[in-house]
Design an enzyme around this catalytic site. Structure first.
Site, PDB file in Angstrom:
ATOM      1  CG  HIS A 386      -2.319   0.863   0.910  1.00 32.23           C
ATOM      2  ND1 HIS A 386      -2.843   1.470   0.418  1.00 32.23           N
ATOM      3  CD2 HIS A 386      -3.505   0.248   1.221  1.00 32.23           C
ATOM      4  CE1 HIS A 386      -3.961   1.581   0.112  1.00 32.23           C
ATOM      5  NE2 HIS A 386      -3.833   0.508   0.331  1.00 32.23           N
ATOM      6  CE1 TYR A 500      -9.101   7.360   7.368  1.00 30.94           C
ATOM      7  CE2 TYR A 500     -10.033   5.701   5.686  1.00 30.94           C
ATOM      8  CZ  TYR A 500      -9.349   6.135   5.511  1.00 30.94           C
ATOM      9  OH  TYR A 500      -8.459   6.629   4.918  1.00 30.94           O
ATOM     10  CB  THR A 513      -7.010   9.199   1.096  1.00 24.80           C
ATOM     11  OG1 THR A 513      -6.207   9.499   1.493  1.00 24.80           O
ATOM     12  CG2 THR A 513      -6.395   7.704  -0.331  1.00 24.80           C
TER      13      THR A 513
END
Length: 667
Positions: A386, A500, A513
């Site tokens: 990631h 979230y 993001t």
């Protein structure tokens, strides 16, 4: 598989681009497409990610915090801290952040802190960071033979890479009205526009180009463990892929010296040869080291590369275009004692298949930018690291692989193997001393223990879908999020969870993001109204409308870079970089509570998905991947027992959706 979820990909409006945009499919075997607009055509003109006004960030934080704090006195204390921060050290840091941003217009203010956050994290990658996405079966049954599908997926991925490398992969564009803007006329006008102003020209067509900088780390890339902070390494001249099978490693050159793809017959022959190798499990497979604490893995890597043979084998893995993991010993669809979808998800998420094979090795290399995973029953998925990106590039690759492989079918049941190809497959070797063997055994035990309490659940809900909510003039995503809030309310005696939801800021240069804070005063009120149960239909529906409006506002703000989480994160990072004490605001118990995400959620919409998911971000939390599969709603839930019981939340979630439906349908 039949559920959907993925972490940190962004809100749904950006995800629609993959089905809306026209693609120029190339007749050339080496290219997926040859777009008239170059891949990075809009990069120079993309606007910079805006830095919100400090007072707006502070106000948004307080608004998000309010439904989470029951003690009004403590909330008022935080208000004072926020005001003190805004008028003091926060103002100074904000001014410096703006100054730094103006001096670095080639990137975004969040890019460096975000990369640093990921690469400095010492937590193991599987479950904590690496998500997975699973594909639907190929429409043609005979194409689902794992050897055939592996071969076609490899070919489609390589065709994608060739188009990307030669700048003919079409740029990502979000079309508000694809029929009017996703046209040859639009592209002709764009080509006439100076690259510096092309983004603005595109806006005239209500077409919004997206940042594509993350694509550069999609292939031939890996994360290298180092003490304190890892690094990303890219190998642009790579021409091979690495196969993993029962913990053994094999390489095969898939690109020739002229830069062209090997033929379908050659690639299929290599896959078939490796798939059918009789090699037993490598009980001392080094791949399990990628599941370790990053500092510990860095130490082990240093031990490994002291031997030149180990160093060369590691280099072959690191430099591979991508990894292909052949789980040829796994067939969950024939498993009768457990839910096959759950068992398959465990395998795709963290590499441990809970099947009766003693000491099965972890057939993964979690540091690779992405790995293609295949089981013997034809199930396949992608697992990706990631730190290099937020999944936008992976999502496009995911969709393109399916579309290309299911339509072109370069390898079919009639494809013949070429026996001489097996001599071109190389098995990697490692020379392990007793210390390294001990570390591998320890890593296996630690990883086994770490995932032993990981509980996975899913639900498919067919009563209501996207069209249903839109018909009732409600945001589908807002109703999903409301159902999560209601479910948690049920199992926690009326508490509101810190929540979230990921939103993409890919509409900006080097955007990453932003967080949508889905727990709001509106959702809290709706939960309370439904729980009491003595209110009119009109009042309840109005509460749904209020939730929908607020959620849409938060989602839009996040996509436009107008949240508060990334701004605060950058200010805190800047304070640390300057050697300043951490501002009191960021050590406030209420701030810590607001960032302890009990519900970590993310939505994904795609016609080629059968499922996917990620782990909880806190030990007492839930990881909730959700979306739409055909005409149904699907949710993937991860949690750790005994801290949380995923089944309980999922049952409450279904009950909550039923309650929403009952209100909407009540006569």
């Amino acid at each position: 598989m039949s559920f959907v979820g993925i972490k940190l990909l962004g809100n749904q409006q950006y995800l629609k681009i993959f089905s809306l945009c026209q693609r120029y499919i190339s007749s050339d075997y080496n290219y997926l497409e040859k777009s008239s607009l170059s891949t990075y055509f809009f990069e120079k003109s993309l606007p910079c990610l805006p830095i919100p006004k400090l007072e707006e960030t502070c106000q948004r934080y307080l608004e998000a915090l309010e439904p989470l704090i029951e003690d009004q006195t403590k909330y008022e204390e935080t208000i004072k801290l926020v005001n003190h921060f805004q008028n003091g050290i926060g103002s100074q840091l904000h001014k410096e952040l703006i100054s730094n941003d103006r001096a670095n217009r080639h990137t975004s203010y969040i890019s460096e802190p975000w990369f640093d956050m990921y690469l400095s994290a010492r937590t193991p990658l599987p479950v904590n960071y690496n998500p997975f996405m699973a594909w639907k079966p190929d429409p043609s049954t005979e194409q689902n033979d794992p050897r055939i599908r592996v071969s076609n997926f490899i070919i489609s991925a390589l065709r994608f890479r060739r188009s990307l490398n030669e700048n003919v992969l079409g740029p990502e564009i979000y079309h508000m009205n694809a029929k009017k803007s996703d046209t040859d006329f639009y592209r002709k006008i764009m080509k006439l526009s100076p690259s510096r102003y092309s983004w603005y020209a595109s806006l005239l067509f209500k077409a919004f180009p997206l940042d594509m900088s993350q694509y550069k780390n999609l292939f031939n890339s890996t994360r290298i463990p180092l003490k304190g902070k890892d690094k990303l390494e890219n190998y642009p001249n790579s021409n091979h892929i690495v196969f993993l099978k029962k913990g053994n490693y094999y390489t095969f050159k898939v690109i020739d010296d002229s830069g062209n793809l090997k033929s379908p017959e050659e690639i299929y022959s290599a896959v078939d040869y490796i798939w059918n190798l009789p090699d037993d499990y490598d009980r001392q497979s080094v791949g399990v080291l990628t599941t370790m604490d990053r500092d510990k893995w860095a130490d082990c890597r240093e031990m490994l590369i002291k031997d030149p043979m180990n160093g060369e084998s590691l280099n072959q893995i690191d430099s591979a275009l991508f990894a292909v993991c052949l789980d040829d010993d796994i067939n969950f669809m024939n498993e009768t004692k457990r839910d096959p979808l759950i068992e398959l998800s465990h395998n795709f998420l963290h590499g441990f298949a809970r099947i009766p094979v003693e000491r099965r090795p972890v057939n993964r290399w979690f540091d690779k930018s992405f790995s293609l995973l295949f089981s013997s029953d034809g199930q396949c998925a992608i697992n990706f690291e990631h730190s290099w990106g937020d999944g936008v590039a992976v999502l496009r690759l995911f969709n393109e692989i399916f579309k290309d492989s299911s339509s072109r079918k370069f390898v079919t049941p009639s494809t013949k193997t070429e026996p001489e190809v097996k001599s071109k497959v190389t098995k990697l070797k490692f020379n392990l001393n007793d210390s390294l063997k001990d570390e591998i055994n320890s890593a296996w035990s630690q990883h086994s223990s770490a995932v032993a309490n990981l509980d996975l659940n899913y639900r498919i809900y067919s009563r209501m879908n996207r069209s249903y909510f839109k018909k009732n003039k409600l945001s589908p995503d807002s109703m999903f999020q409301l159902a999560f809030q209601m479910a948690y309310y049920k199992i926690s005696n009326g508490k509101t969870p810190t929540t979230y939801e990921a939103a993409s800021t890919a509409g900006f240069k080097h955007g990453r993001t932003e967080t949508v804070r889905s727990a709001t005063n509106q959702t809290k009120k709706a939960c309370a109204l439904i729980h009491v149960g003595n209110h009119s239909k009109e009042e309840l529906i109005q509460s749904f409308v209020d939730c929908s409006k607020k959620h849409s506002e938060l989602t839009k703000n996040a996509a436009m870079g107008k949240g508060f989480d990334r701004h605060f994160f950058a200010l805190k990072y800047l304070a640390g970089k300057k050697g300043l004490p951490i501002p009191e605001l960021f050590t406030d118990p209420n701030y810590l509570h607001a960032n302890h995400f009990t519900l970590s959620t993310s939505t994904l919409y795609g016609e080629y998905f059968s499922g996917g998911g990620f782990g909880p971000v806190v030990a007492d939390g839930f990881g909730l991947g959700y979306g739409y599969v055909d005409q149904s709603l699907g949710v993937f839930c991860s949690s750790y027992v005994p801290a949380r019981e995923g089944k309980q939340l999922m049952d409450a979630f279904v009950a909550s959706l039923d309650q929403i439906g009952d209100v909407l349908e009540k006569k």
